[in-house]
Design an enzyme around this catalytic site. Structure first.
Site, PDB file in Angstrom:
ATOM      1  N   LYS A   1     -60.800  89.180  44.858  1.00  0.00           N
ATOM      2  CA  LYS A   1     -59.979  90.349  44.524  1.00  0.00           C
ATOM      3  C   LYS A   1     -59.852  90.468  43.004  1.00  0.00           C
ATOM      4  CE  LYS A   1     -55.328  92.126  45.619  1.00  0.00           C
ATOM      5  NZ  LYS A   1     -54.073  91.797  46.352  1.00  0.00           N
TER       6      LYS A   1
ATOM      7  N   SER B   1     -52.917  95.475  49.242  1.00  0.00           N
ATOM      8  CA  SER B   1     -53.687  95.747  48.039  1.00  0.00           C
ATOM      9  C   SER B   1     -55.048  95.043  47.997  1.00  0.00           C
ATOM     10  CB  SER B   1     -52.880  95.327  46.807  1.00  0.00           C
ATOM     11  OG  SER B   1     -52.587  93.945  46.847  1.00  0.00           O
TER      12      SER B   1
ATOM     13  N   SER C   1     -50.018  92.216  51.384  1.00  0.00           N
ATOM     14  CA  SER C   1     -51.206  92.681  50.666  1.00  0.00           C
ATOM     15  C   SER C   1     -52.520  92.127  51.188  1.00  0.00           C
ATOM     16  CB  SER C   1     -51.086  92.336  49.178  1.00  0.00           C
ATOM     17  OG  SER C   1     -49.852  92.761  48.666  1.00  0.00           O
TER      18      SER C   1
END
Length: 546
Positions: free
Chosen positions: A147, A222, A246
């Site tokens: 990420k 996210s 997330s």
């Protein structure tokens, strides 16, 4: 008389607490009504996105894309597979998938191939045994993705913030150093919302990441970029982060496994945004998302900070010796859980009862009705670094100026970032005096979990109310994120597990929750779920070509 006088303060205190709880419940009903009206106004327009053209992923043509990271590592150690071969296979898959899902922020494909060649050269002359290689470098030669909010030296580290010059990470995050020392080869960094402040991965730099199962819908956030790549067979294991669902939310939407570890089990140094607030590490954690359940333990053994934590993932877990509980609703301002999600939970309950002879009991966690209020207040009270000056200066009115600019498409920020700033200002201005009450409710709820689950129990719980939705539907479903946020505030380990596809071909799933330090229990149940129900399923448009 003396006894009565002694009891009066307690009775008065009880009255105050009851009055406060009544006030919170009234506010919940008001918020639920407001969200209902907002949903009635916006949802019809948001649903119009179903008329967008649906893109199809290319078929999976190489069977190497269908084996776990653990199996890849085994084959490389045994010289049955070269690292360069598997790295090239994943690079090729990334290249054909990304134009459709838009998940990659920046790649390092050429560097990854060079690193893979060094691994293969090393294996030609090393005298280490297979067992020694497994112990010292358990991910040797395995391609992985990360990420973008987790620093990879020299790679993009802007985390969706629009700037004239994109920021690069000056050094690796702690967890990135750990997986590199374990032999992993990093292919790329993937998309997030601006500063990870939304449950949909969209920003003004990379754009929106789409769901591989239906490219008209979102991949979640996210950690949406990671989830989309994993579900598309363009990644096999990854590093993600979780502060309000997330990692688990996109894992649900994309039909993969996502694990939020016990608070403080994994170092969060090198993540953006970060915080010097002492409560940050209790609520935020870096974790992992994988396509195969067996890789969860492998990843956690590598990224855990302590030897004690690493040893826990080597324990053999017998589901016969465990206790199982379930809850179907979170209450508060959440919507009702869709039938397809309840059906997934019922399937698991029946499997546990018939296979292991357990009675899966309904959990009595009375304070869960305050899950939204408690988690929202305690997450908003943290001071988070990296939030823009406009957001930090909300009290001076700059946040309202930025919101005005946003309405005229003149702001460089996304609405979720500005919305966070507005909520933070409201909290700091009007709601700080209730902070102690919500801390008390957190302690009370955590004690209820300790009493119910003990050291050998897990809770089967919905991940969310429904399967993947269209862009910006998260705005009208904000109350439903209570299903995930509460476990960040409580610091409990949670594993999101896929439970197949619904009638629309979209993944459904559920969460397995345990008390702190019992991550190995939730992962053991995840492995059982994969054995019983198949785990990750290929997106309907990407069936294996044979």
């Amino acid at each position: 008389m003396e006894l009565l006088l002694c009891a009066l303060p307690l009775l008065f205190s009880k009255f105050l607490i009851t009055r406060w709880e009544t006030m919170v419940l009234i506010i919940q009903k008001v918020l639920k009504f407001v969200l209902f009206l907002l949903s009635c106004l916006l949802t019809p327009f948001l649903k119009l996105q179903c008329f967008r053209k649906r893109k199809r992923l290319p078929p999976i043509t190489n069977r190497l894309l269908l084996i776990s990271a653990s199996e890849i590592a085994r084959r490389i150690r045994r010289k049955q597979l070269s690292s360069e071969e598997i790295v090239r296979v994943y690079i090729d898959r990334c290249k054909v998938v990304n134009p459709i899902v838009n998940a990659i922020v920046e790649s390092r494909f050429d560097a990854a191939i060079q690193e893979a060649r060094k691994v293969d050269d090393f294996l030609t002359w090393t005298t280490k045994t297979e067992e020694e290689l497994e112990r010292d470098v358990p991910l040797l030669g395995v391609p992985m993705t990360v990420k973008e909010s987790i620093a990879v030296k020299g790679m993009s580290y802007s985390v969706g913030v629009k700037r004239k010059v994109l920021e690069k990470a000056p050094e690796d995050a702690d967890v990135v150093s750990m997986i590199r020392e374990a032999g992993a080869i990093i292919l790329l960094v993937s998309n997030t919302p601006e500063l990870c402040l939304f449950w949909e991965s969209t920003n003004k730099v990379t754009g929106i990441t789409w769901n591989p199962y239906d490219t008209r819908r979102v991949a979640g956030g996210s950690s949406g970029g990671e989830a989309a790549l994993l579900a598309s067979a363009a990644s096999v294991a990854s590093l993600s982060s979780d502060v309000g669902g997330s990692a688990r939310f996109p894992a649900l939407f994309c039909g993969i496994f996502g694990h939020k570890p016990t608070a403080c089990m994994v170092s969060c140094k090198g993540h953006k945004p970060s915080s010097t607030d002492e409560k940050w590490t209790q609520n935020f954690t870096i974790g992992t998302m994988t396509r195969y359940a067996e890789d969860l333990s492998l990843m956690m053994k590598i990224i855990s900070q302590t030897e004690e934590a690493r040893r826990s993932f080597t324990q053999k877990v017998s589901l016969k010796d465990m206790q199982f509980f379930y809850m179907e609703e979170c209450c508060g301002i959440t919507n009702s859980v869709k039938g397809e999600m309840k059906e997934a939970m019922n399937k698991l309950r029946k499997h546990i009862e018939t296979t292991y002879g357990h009675n899966v009991q309904k959990a009595q966690l009375t304070d869960m009705k305050f899950a939204f209020d408690t988690s929202a207040h305690l997450l908003l009270e943290m001071d988070v670094d990296g939030i823009t000056d406009e957001v930090k200066a909300a009290g001076k009115g700059k946040i309202f100026l930025e919101l005005l600019k946003f309405n005229f498409c003149a702001s460089r920020h996304t609405f979720p970032t500005l919305g966070y700033g507005l909520l933070k200002w409201i909290f700091d201005t009007f709601l700080k005096r209730y902070r102690g009450k919500f801390h008390e409710k957190k302690i009370s709820l955590k004690k209820q979990f300790e009493d119910v689950l003990g050291d050998n129990g897990v809770l089967i719980y919905p991940s969310f109310v429904s399967a993947a939705h269209y862009p910006y539907e998260s705005l009208v479903k904000v109350g439903n994120f209570s299903y995930m946020m509460i476990y960040n505030v409580l610091g409990l380990p949670v594993t999101q597990c896929p439970m197949g596809l619904n009638r629309d071909g979209l993944p459904v799933g559920l969460q397995i929750v345990a008390n702190p330090g019992n991550d190995h229990l939730t992962i053991a149940v995840a492995q059982e779920i994969q054995r019983a129900f198949g785990g990750w399923q290929q997106p309907p448009t990407a069936k294996l070509a044979v």
